[in-house]
Design a protein around this motif. Sequence first.
Motif, mmCIF file in Angstrom:
data_model
loop_
_atom_site.group_PDB
_atom_site.id
_atom_site.type_symbol
_atom_site.label_atom_id
_atom_site.label_comp_id
_atom_site.label_asym_id
_atom_site.label_seq_id
_atom_site.Cartn_x
_atom_site.Cartn_y
_atom_site.Cartn_z
ATOM 1 N N GLU A 51 0.728 -1.139 0.075
ATOM 2 C CA GLU A 51 0.007 0.056 -0.012
ATOM 3 C C GLU A 51 0.836 1.415 0.061
ATOM 4 O O GLU A 51 1.925 1.474 0.721
ATOM 5 N N CYS A 52 0.629 2.266 -0.836
ATOM 6 C CA CYS A 52 1.447 3.416 -0.899
ATOM 7 C C CYS A 52 0.299 4.744 -0.962
ATOM 8 O O CYS A 52 1.053 5.792 -1.417
ATOM 9 N N GLY A 53 -0.608 4.559 -0.628
ATOM 10 C CA GLY A 53 -1.635 5.602 -0.358
ATOM 11 C C GLY A 53 -1.332 6.409 0.549
ATOM 12 O O GLY A 53 -0.516 6.339 1.412
ATOM 13 N N GLY A 54 -2.181 7.523 0.804
ATOM 14 C CA GLY A 54 -2.308 8.562 1.752
ATOM 15 C C GLY A 54 -3.084 9.648 1.816
ATOM 16 O O GLY A 54 -4.100 9.530 1.003
ATOM 17 N N LEU A 55 -3.157 10.552 2.679
ATOM 18 C CA LEU A 55 -4.069 11.514 2.939
ATOM 19 C C LEU A 55 -3.111 12.735 2.879
ATOM 20 O O LEU A 55 -2.281 12.985 3.487
ATOM 21 N N ALA A 56 -3.582 13.445 1.871
ATOM 22 C CA ALA A 56 -2.739 14.908 1.560
ATOM 23 C C ALA A 56 -3.667 16.046 1.050
ATOM 24 O O ALA A 56 -4.830 15.800 0.657
ATOM 25 N N PHE A 57 -3.332 17.226 1.210
ATOM 26 C CA PHE A 57 -4.196 18.407 0.666
ATOM 27 C C PHE A 57 -3.905 18.309 -0.781
ATOM 28 O O PHE A 57 -2.711 18.085 -1.289
ATOM 29 N N CYS A 58 -4.938 18.687 -1.632
ATOM 30 C CA CYS A 58 -4.781 18.796 -2.784
ATOM 31 C C CYS A 58 -3.993 20.206 -3.424
ATOM 32 O O CYS A 58 -3.695 20.810 -2.484
ATOM 33 N N ILE A 59 -3.692 20.308 -4.561
ATOM 34 C CA ILE A 59 -2.933 21.329 -5.240
ATOM 35 C C ILE A 59 -3.922 22.263 -5.597
ATOM 36 O O ILE A 59 -3.320 23.546 -5.879
ATOM 37 N N CYS A 60 -4.966 22.159 -5.751
ATOM 38 C CA CYS A 60 -6.049 22.955 -6.150
ATOM 39 C C CYS A 60 -6.114 24.169 -4.943
ATOM 40 O O CYS A 60 -5.865 24.205 -3.910
ATOM 41 N N PRO A 61 -6.709 25.498 -5.404
ATOM 42 C CA PRO A 61 -7.270 26.618 -4.524
ATOM 43 C C PRO A 61 -7.785 26.117 -3.179
ATOM 44 O O PRO A 61 -7.485 26.470 -2.169
ATOM 45 N N ASN A 62 -8.822 25.226 -3.331
ATOM 46 C CA ASN A 62 -9.634 24.630 -2.059
ATOM 47 C C ASN A 62 -8.198 24.006 -1.209
ATOM 48 O O ASN A 62 -8.218 23.959 -0.157
ATOM 49 N N GLY A 63 -7.447 22.867 -1.567
ATOM 50 C CA GLY A 63 -6.402 22.161 -1.141
ATOM 51 C C GLY A 63 -5.538 23.197 -0.295
ATOM 52 O O GLY A 63 -5.004 22.974 0.793
ATOM 53 N N ARG A 64 -5.008 24.181 -1.093
ATOM 54 C CA ARG A 64 -4.233 25.167 -0.837
ATOM 55 C C ARG A 64 -4.622 26.002 0.656
ATOM 56 O O ARG A 64 -3.955 26.396 1.533
ATOM 57 N N ALA A 65 -6.029 26.217 0.411
ATOM 58 C CA ALA A 65 -6.554 27.174 1.368
ATOM 59 C C ALA A 65 -6.572 26.240 2.846
ATOM 60 O O ALA A 65 -6.443 26.599 3.890
ATOM 61 N N LEU A 66 -6.943 24.896 2.517
ATOM 62 C CA LEU A 66 -7.024 23.973 3.710
ATOM 63 C C LEU A 66 -5.831 23.882 4.419
ATOM 64 O O LEU A 66 -5.523 23.749 5.637
#
Length: 81
Positions: A51-66
């Motif tokens: 398994e190599c998945g994970g939880l990350a913030f997205c690179i989109c404006p919503n992710g960057r704001a989060l």
Amino acid sequence: MKRKITKTQFFDLWWDEFCADKSMTGVGCMLCGSNGSIDTRGKVFTAAGVECGGLAFCICPNGRALKRAHEIAIARQEVGQ
Ligand SMILES: [Zn+2]
């Protein structure tokens, strides 16, 4: 060699490649569905089955704001506010 890109170039890349709905009235981000985070835990595996998945913030404006809000919350926690 590491090549830096500007924030504008970074945003343009996301806009051109991963923003399905340019009006941003529906699902704007193809990566996260515009919720700002990507959770691939238990969904992504190497060819060997690791398994190599994970939880990350997205690179989109919503992710960057989060991500920014998360970093502020962590900083406040560290100073005891
Ligand atoms: Zn996104």
